[in-house]
Design an enzyme around this catalytic site. Sequence first.
Site, PDB file in Angstrom:
ATOM      1  N   GLY A   1       0.824  -1.203   0.000  1.00 41.27           N
ATOM      2  CA  GLY A   1       0.000   0.000   0.000  1.00 41.27           C
ATOM      3  C   GLY A   1       0.854   1.247   0.000  1.00 41.27           C
ATOM      4  CG  MET A   2       2.127   5.364  -1.848  1.00 40.16           C
ATOM      5  SD  MET A   2       3.629   5.422  -0.808  1.00 40.16           S
ATOM      6  CE  MET A   2       3.549   7.120  -0.241  1.00 40.16           C
ATOM      7  CD  GLU A   3       2.670   6.415   3.214  1.00 44.54           C
ATOM      8  OE1 GLU A   3       2.600   5.318   2.627  1.00 44.54           O
ATOM      9  OE2 GLU A   3       3.728   6.867   3.682  1.00 44.54           O
TER      10      GLU A   3
ATOM     11  CG  HIS B   1       1.112   0.237   7.458  1.00 41.69           C
ATOM     12  ND1 HIS B   1       2.144   0.012   8.341  1.00 41.69           N
ATOM     13  CD2 HIS B   1       1.621   1.002   6.464  1.00 41.69           C
ATOM     14  CE1 HIS B   1       3.238   0.614   7.899  1.00 41.69           C
ATOM     15  NE2 HIS B   1       2.951   1.217   6.751  1.00 41.69           N
ATOM     16  CD  GLU B   2      -0.078   1.789   3.403  1.00 46.98           C
ATOM     17  OE1 GLU B   2       0.434   2.922   3.525  1.00 46.98           O
ATOM     18  OE2 GLU B   2       0.609   0.753   3.310  1.00 46.98           O
TER      19      GLU B   2
ATOM     20  CG  HIS C   1       1.712   5.912   6.647  1.00 47.37           C
ATOM     21  ND1 HIS C   1       2.892   6.263   7.264  1.00 47.37           N
ATOM     22  CD2 HIS C   1       1.943   4.715   6.051  1.00 47.37           C
ATOM     23  CE1 HIS C   1       3.798   5.310   7.042  1.00 47.37           C
ATOM     24  NE2 HIS C   1       3.243   4.355   6.314  1.00 47.37           N
TER      25      HIS C   1
ATOM     26  CD  GLU D   1       6.571   3.385   6.325  1.00 43.08           C
ATOM     27  OE1 GLU D   1       5.694   2.678   6.866  1.00 43.08           O
ATOM     28  OE2 GLU D   1       6.363   4.058   5.297  1.00 43.08           O
TER      29      GLU D   1
ATOM     30  CG  ASP E   1      13.786   1.543  -3.096  1.00 42.36           C
ATOM     31  OD1 ASP E   1      12.684   1.958  -2.697  1.00 42.36           O
ATOM     32  OD2 ASP E   1      13.947   0.461  -3.681  1.00 42.36           O
TER      33      ASP E   1
ATOM     34  CE1 TYR F   1       9.146  -0.081   5.951  1.00 42.58           C
ATOM     35  CE2 TYR F   1       6.811  -0.113   6.478  1.00 42.58           C
ATOM     36  CZ  TYR F   1       7.833   0.164   5.588  1.00 42.58           C
ATOM     37  OH  TYR F   1       7.542   0.686   4.369  1.00 42.58           O
TER      38      TYR F   1
END
Length: 611
Positions: free
Chosen positions: A278-280, A304-305, A308, A327, A382, A390
């Site tokens: 996922g990306m928030e 989780h998202e 954020h 994270e 990255d 995390y």
Amino acid sequence: MTSCKPPKAAHNEPGAHDVHSYGNPDRARVKHIGLDLEVIFDQRTVKGTAVLTIDQFALPAKQAKREIVLDTRALQIDKTEVSPDGLKYTEGRFDMGKSDPILGAPLHIDLAPDTKFVRVSYSTSPSAAAALQWLAPEQTAGKEHAFLYTQGEAILTRSWIPLQDSPAVRVTWDAHVKTAPGLKAVMSAPNCLDANDCHFVMDHPVPSYLIALAVGDLQFQATGPRTGVWAEPSVLAGAAAEFSDTEKMVEAAEKLYGPYRWGRYDLLVLPPSFPFGGMENPCLTFATPTVIAGDKSLVSLVAHELAHSWSGNLVTNATWSDFWLNEGYTVYFERRILEQIYGKKRTDMEAVLGYQDLQDELKSQPAKDQILNVNLDGRDPDDGMTDIPYEKGALFLLEIEQKFGRAKLDLYLKDYFDRFAFRSITTKESLEYMRQHLFAQDPDAALKIPVNAWVYQPGLPATAPKPESEAFQAVDTAIAAWMKGQTIDTAQWSTQEWMHFLRGLPEHLDAAHMKKLDAKFHLTASKNNEILAQWLLMAVRNRYAAANARLDGFLTTVGRRKYVKPLYAAMLTDATGAKHAVAIYARARPLYHPITQTSIDALLASRAEAK
Ligand code: BES
Ligand code: ZN
């Protein structure tokens, strides 16, 4: 009290330069971005203008050049213009610097003393826009329409928008997006339901990595008054059912850490090539369809998202060395949401699985990369995206919870999100605030927490909590029985129990054992992607050929890096496997997002070098 001070001068101190951006926000800073873009599918390009509203700061007396510096990557710049009022523009001089493979190229634009607006006319590269994935119709669920989506984090937004691409530079933005008839554009902002011509407005200042766009055959279904799902028509109903607890999650999160400040919280279900879980993206989390399991067993991703929306989107890491602030806080918060909605049993299991991931990561990462405030100078951010920010980050907060009590930590976090709302902060600033506003309240508790070891040293401090799960103790008993050839009762097992079972089996299993597991539990046919990916990994490691067709099908549809990278890595451990990997990758590579391509390219290259 344990000192929060770093042992020696740390890199990326507040006010220090973000090593991953060429931007000069201390001299000229972008405040707002107005986009006017066209998405042209048959040319695989996004083309248009970005109008940047800027603030200029006093120049040192002898500074010769009055300029703004932006980040770009593989962008074609056609023209730059400047204006004092946003009405009358004059074409100006610009200069593109040398391009770096990770950072892209700086774009220097000359300014006049009265310049308030800079307009850049540009287009994205059809083949080298690292944020963009252009999908052919066959790669979508409906197989009829093309699809495009962006992934900005960490430093990829510069490949589709010229801007100061640092998480410390926050902007408001608005966008006009034109696209092919019949397709729907959605963005990380409040979305409209009309079909075609949408104008998007984000009036909270956000870091550049949170600007996102997707275009495809998309429809909307509500899951609550302020929550809903966007997806292709054929996956919409299943997605809405899977994510039907989202509204409850928002309520649970608000109860913990204060109001949700972004208006709507919707999910966009992407095609399976999406490189992340996922990306928030604000207002609109982008999600992999691989979490739609039919039983809500993988929806911790939504928690989780959503988390954020506080840790990350409200309070943002100022540099990528502070990524754990995004994270680690989010994983802690995610589990607090989960516990409220699904209870302690489920949450404990997820925490233990996370702890197992962390232990594996600590075995494979060099000491310098086990540090929360990791040094990423000269590297791709990255590289810092391991389980360490995390899970080690979340354990740090869990230790604070244990020593101070939940009530105190919760009050502190609520105040922290309020105090730093819509701001980007460094590790040092966050620890300074913690020292003053939490540790000072209970110096005895503070003394027990080795902050310095948590943040600036490798490994885990001796005081680190170790998550436990009673349900997993029962699974451990089942593993022992299974290894003795006894039958075991798995009828009530959740996805998490299956994961623990598979991970707990010996790494090397002979062909007969693999066959027996498969015959008994139908693992090759599993429809749960988390279980399937784990099983396929075991199949590759043990050269279990009966799973090859499934492995091939999985790797040529799913691009989620967390799944595909370990599978290729496991194949590369011997010559036959390597041949197999190269053959599959030749077909699969064009189907992956550039982020996954880059990771697997590097994996194959490092293996070739090792030979
Ligand atoms: N923000 C991350 C994704 C990310 C991190 C993208 C760094 C690019 C660079 C997102 O919130 C995330 O952590 N996703 C996880 C899922 C989560 C449940 C742990 C993922 O995609 O695996
Ligand atoms: Zn995250």
